[in-house]
Every structure is written in C-alpha cells, then in structure tokens.
Design an enzyme around this catalytic site. Structure first.
Site, PDB file in Angstrom:
ATOM      1  N   LYS A  79       8.082   6.441 -33.874  1.00 48.00           N
ATOM      2  CA  LYS A  79       6.723   6.165 -34.393  1.00 48.00           C
ATOM      3  C   LYS A  79       6.127   4.875 -33.826  1.00 48.00           C
ATOM      4  O   LYS A  79       4.913   4.771 -33.657  1.00 48.00           O
ATOM      5  CB  LYS A  79       6.725   6.126 -35.928  1.00 48.00           C
ATOM      6  CG  LYS A  79       6.974   7.498 -36.552  1.00 48.00           C
ATOM      7  CD  LYS A  79       6.852   7.448 -38.064  1.00 48.00           C
ATOM      8  CE  LYS A  79       7.208   8.818 -38.646  1.00 48.00           C
ATOM      9  NZ  LYS A  79       6.991   8.885 -40.099  1.00 48.00           N
ATOM     10  N   ASP A 115       0.891   9.811 -42.820  1.00 45.74           N
ATOM     11  CA  ASP A 115       1.910   9.727 -43.872  1.00 45.74           C
ATOM     12  C   ASP A 115       1.313   9.245 -45.202  1.00 45.74           C
ATOM     13  O   ASP A 115       1.599   9.802 -46.259  1.00 45.74           O
ATOM     14  CB  ASP A 115       3.041   8.773 -43.459  1.00 45.74           C
ATOM     15  CG  ASP A 115       3.946   9.378 -42.389  1.00 45.74           C
ATOM     16  OD1 ASP A 115       4.106  10.613 -42.375  1.00 45.74           O
ATOM     17  OD2 ASP A 115       4.482   8.614 -41.572  1.00 45.74           O
ATOM     18  N   GLY A 143       8.742   0.138 -42.772  1.00 52.46           N
ATOM     19  CA  GLY A 143       7.694   0.924 -42.131  1.00 52.46           C
ATOM     20  C   GLY A 143       7.077   1.956 -43.061  1.00 52.46           C
ATOM     21  O   GLY A 143       5.856   2.171 -43.049  1.00 52.46           O
ATOM     22  N   SER A 167      12.461 -10.392 -50.158  1.00 50.31           N
ATOM     23  CA  SER A 167      11.124 -10.607 -50.731  1.00 50.31           C
ATOM     24  C   SER A 167      10.108 -11.071 -49.689  1.00 50.31           C
ATOM     25  O   SER A 167       8.911 -10.788 -49.801  1.00 50.31           O
ATOM     26  CB  SER A 167      11.199 -11.594 -51.889  1.00 50.31           C
ATOM     27  OG  SER A 167      11.677 -12.840 -51.444  1.00 50.31           O
ATOM     28  N   ALA A 168      10.580 -11.763 -48.632  1.00 46.80           N
ATOM     29  CA  ALA A 168       9.643 -12.275 -47.619  1.00 46.80           C
ATOM     30  C   ALA A 168       8.868 -11.136 -46.958  1.00 46.80           C
ATOM     31  O   ALA A 168       7.700 -11.300 -46.579  1.00 46.80           O
ATOM     32  CB  ALA A 168      10.404 -13.085 -46.567  1.00 46.80           C
ATOM     33  N   GLY A 256       9.679  13.616 -52.146  1.00 47.71           N
ATOM     34  CA  GLY A 256       8.690  13.505 -51.064  1.00 47.71           C
ATOM     35  C   GLY A 256       8.431  14.783 -50.288  1.00 47.71           C
ATOM     36  O   GLY A 256       7.785  14.731 -49.239  1.00 47.71           O
TER      37      GLY A 256
HETATM   38  P1  ATR Z   1      11.498   2.721 -43.184  1.00 53.61           P
HETATM   39  O1  ATR Z   1      10.749   2.882 -41.902  1.00 53.61           O
HETATM   40  O2  ATR Z   1      12.148   3.980 -43.704  1.00 53.61           O
HETATM   41  O3  ATR Z   1      10.692   2.044 -44.237  1.00 53.61           O
HETATM   42  P2  ATR Z   1      12.857   0.245 -42.683  1.00 53.61           P
HETATM   43  O4  ATR Z   1      11.648  -0.319 -42.004  1.00 53.61           O
HETATM   44  O5  ATR Z   1      14.210  -0.014 -42.127  1.00 53.61           O
HETATM   45  O6  ATR Z   1      12.758   1.827 -42.802  1.00 53.61           O
HETATM   46  O7  ATR Z   1      12.808  -0.234 -44.207  1.00 53.61           O
HETATM   47  C1  ATR Z   1      13.783   0.128 -45.126  1.00 53.61           C
HETATM   48  C2  ATR Z   1      13.367  -0.351 -46.526  1.00 53.61           C
HETATM   49  O8  ATR Z   1      14.336   0.101 -47.487  1.00 53.61           O
HETATM   50  C3  ATR Z   1      13.296  -1.847 -46.669  1.00 53.61           C
HETATM   51  O9  ATR Z   1      12.319  -2.166 -47.636  1.00 53.61           O
HETATM   52  C4  ATR Z   1      14.715  -2.171 -47.156  1.00 53.61           C
HETATM   53  O10 ATR Z   1      14.832  -3.409 -47.815  1.00 53.61           O
HETATM   54  P3  ATR Z   1      15.121  -4.746 -46.939  1.00 53.61           P
HETATM   55  O11 ATR Z   1      13.808  -5.106 -46.294  1.00 53.61           O
HETATM   56  O12 ATR Z   1      15.590  -5.752 -47.927  1.00 53.61           O
HETATM   57  O13 ATR Z   1      16.185  -4.375 -45.915  1.00 53.61           O
HETATM   58  C5  ATR Z   1      14.892  -1.053 -48.138  1.00 53.61           C
HETATM   59  N1  ATR Z   1      16.287  -0.730 -48.485  1.00 53.61           N
HETATM   60  C6  ATR Z   1      17.202  -0.113 -47.714  1.00 53.61           C
HETATM   61  N2  ATR Z   1      18.346   0.047 -48.387  1.00 53.61           N
HETATM   62  C7  ATR Z   1      18.163  -0.490 -49.625  1.00 53.61           C
HETATM   63  C8  ATR Z   1      18.971  -0.644 -50.796  1.00 53.61           C
HETATM   64  N3  ATR Z   1      20.223  -0.207 -50.808  1.00 53.61           N
HETATM   65  N4  ATR Z   1      18.417  -1.240 -51.873  1.00 53.61           N
HETATM   66  C9  ATR Z   1      17.157  -1.694 -51.851  1.00 53.61           C
HETATM   67  N5  ATR Z   1      16.342  -1.590 -50.780  1.00 53.61           N
HETATM   68  C10 ATR Z   1      16.834  -0.993 -49.675  1.00 53.61           C
END
Ligand code: ATR
EC number: 1.1.1.25
Length: 294
Positions: A79, A115, A143, A167-168, A256
């Site tokens: 993407k 999406d 994403g 959180s950032a 979803g």
């Molecule tokens: P996508 O494109 O599917 O959103 P991504 O950009 O890798 O994939 O983002 C994954 C998201 O899932 C993030 O918000 C991630 O949190 P972090 O930014 O702290 O990594 C979150 N995520 C993945 N596994 C998680 C878990 N076990 N508990 C809470 N949040 C999780």
C-alpha cells in the site's frame, strides 16, 4: 439499488481487466467480491489476483497496464509502494499515506484509499450506527488507524479519542488531523490508554494488529456499555478476542468482513461509476465462512 443478478448480461462482451495485487494474495476474497459486483451490475469486469515479489511491485503493475489493465486493488505489503507510484492522489489517500485502489487513466495513475469509507459505510449502512454526534474511540495508530481518521471525521462525530500502546504514535495522528477535526467541530484527543475518557463510547474501533495473535489492546472496561458498537477491523470465522471481551461487557460486536466488502464496493464505484450493493455479498461471504471447508 436493485440486487438483481444479471449473470448472463455480459456474456461474449470484452471485459475490462482489474486485479488485486499483494504478497501473499491467493487467499484474497476480492476476486469473489468483484465477480459478484460484476454480476449484480452487469458491468463487463474481469478481476483476478496477482502475486508480486516483495521487490517487484512496480514491474508487475507496469506489465498489467501494458496488457490493458484498468485498475488494481493493492493489499499487504504494497500500500505504501502504491502511494509512491501514483501520479495523483485523492485527499483521503494522501491523508492515509497509503493507497489500496489504483486507476490507470489517460492522464496517469490515480491512487485512492477506500478502506476508511468502507469502515464508515459498514458501521452506518450495514450495522445502522450513525456516526454523526457520536463519541468514537479508535484503538491503534498504525497504517490501518491512519486510513480511517479522515473518513470518520467526515461523518461529524462529537469526539474522537485515539489511543495506542506506543502513545507517541497516537499523539502524531492527533497532530496530523487536528485542523481537519477543528473544521468539523470534533474534539480530537489521544495518547496512551490514560487518554480514554471516563464514559462509555458509542463506537470503539480496534485498528490494532492485536487480533492476529489474539492480543487484547489495553482499554478501560468502562468505555464499553450496552449502547456501544465494538468494531474489530480484523475478521475470522470465530469472533475475535476483542469482540468476545466487548460482548461480556454488554456491547454489540462486529468484525471487519463488512469493511472488506464495502471498501471493494467503493473501489468498484471509482472504476465503473456504478455503486454495487454490498449487503448480499456480505451475507454470502458470511455464510461461506460459517460453512466448514469440505
Ligand atoms: P497496520 O497497517 O495493520 O495498522 P502497523 O502500522 O504495524 O499495522 O500498526 C499496528 C498497530 O497495532 C499499532 O497501533 C500497534 O501498536 P504499536 O504502535 O504500539 O506497535 C498495534 N498493536 C500490535 N500488536 C498489539 C498488541 N499486542 N497490543 C496492542 N497494540 C498492538
């Protein structure tokens, strides 16, 4: 819109070519969904899947264009590559930083992202929850989360809280969309789970990748109530851990699968100018998922 099926309407007609490109892609439900849309609308569409090597996205797209391809859906992991490749971007694709729909036109490659609209349409049309005036909690800031913020703001929610394990990243999203939120008078806040407000939310969307490994994102139980729709952007044959957790707290839960169908419907509309009805296709997919493979 009529849901009549025009199975024979385009027999013998030269079909315009579309495909979903990804890696892996063999499991994709998009060819099934678009075949149903083509039948339903009578549009002469042929839709296949294309596996691209992880370092071979652009070459595959160019070959597809040279062979007369008209458009593509783009899935994991391409993407961002599609975003980089597009000559023009829709505002929602620019805001998402990712493209899931490519249109090959005279004036170049157009990139869009359906999406977020798919999510919004599933929530509002299929599930019957109005987002106007709603208090929304978005879990995750990757994403998937970024792609849905602008389409959700377009529906005029009262508040949107974005919370993420890191959180950032939630803070970054809040900063990116602050001006868009102000324009529609939506109170946009976020950060760690501490940013969750002390009330039940109308809609809670799980946009984390947690459901893939059965992990529950951190979220105060008090955010869920009987009036809450808890929506997991993932789907599987069984309810996800997030859905089950929400149900034990009295919320209504959805996965979803409807978002998948509705993002496809929006892509079809971009390409063909005809909006298919997602509901019967969603019902057929749901029935197929409940039937164990023979
Ligand atoms: P996508 O494109 O599917 O959103 P991504 O950009 O890798 O994939 O983002 C994954 C998201 O899932 C993030 O918000 C991630 O949190 P972090 O930014 O702290 O990594 C979150 N995520 C993945 N596994 C998680 C878990 N076990 N508990 C809470 N949040 C999780």
């Amino acid at each position: 819109m009529s849901a009549d099926v025009n199975v024979n309407a385009n027999v013998g007609v030269a079909r315009d070519r579309y495909a979903v490109i990804g890696n892996p892609v063999a499991h994709s439900k998009s060819p099934y969904i678009h075949a149903r849309f083509a039948e339903q609308t009578g549009e002469p569409v042929e839709y296949t899947h294309l596996l691209a090597p992880v370092d071979g996205f652009v070459a595959q797209v160019r070959a597809f264009i040279d062979a007369g391809g008209r458009g593509m859906n783009v899935t994991v992991p391409f993407k961002l590559d599609a975003h980089a490749l597009a000559d023009r971007l829709s505002p929602r694709a620019a805001a998402a930083g990712a493209v899931n729909t490519l249109s090959f036109r005279e004036d170049g490659i157009h990139g869009d992202n359906t999406d977020g609209v798919g999510l919004v349409r599933d929530i509002e049309v299929n599930l019957g929850f109005a987002l106007k005036g709603a208090r929304i909690l978005l879990l995750g800031a990757g994403g998937a989360a970024r792609g849905v913020v602008l389409p959700m703001l377009d529906r005029l929610p009262r508040t949107l809280t974005i919370v993420n394990r890191t959180s950032a990243k939630a803070d970054e999203l809040v900063a990116q969309f602050a001006a868009a939120a102000r324009e529609v008078d939506c109170e946009l806040t976020g950060g760690s789970a501490k940013a969750i407000q002390p009330h039940t939310y109308d809609v809670i969307v799980n946009a984390t990748a947690g459901s893939l490994d059965a992990a529950l994102p951190e979220c105060d139980d008090a955010a869920f109530g009987p009036g809450t729709l808890a929506y997991d952007m993932m789907y599987s044959a069984q309810p996800t851990v997030f859905m089950r957790h929400a149900q034990t707290l009295g919320a209504r839960a959805a996965d979803g699968l409807g978002m998948l169908v509705e993002q496809a419907a929006e892509s079809f509309y971009i390409w063909r100018g005809v909006r298919p009805d997602g509901a019967p296709v969603l019902a057929a997919l749901r029935a197929m998922m409940k039937t164990p493979a023979a």
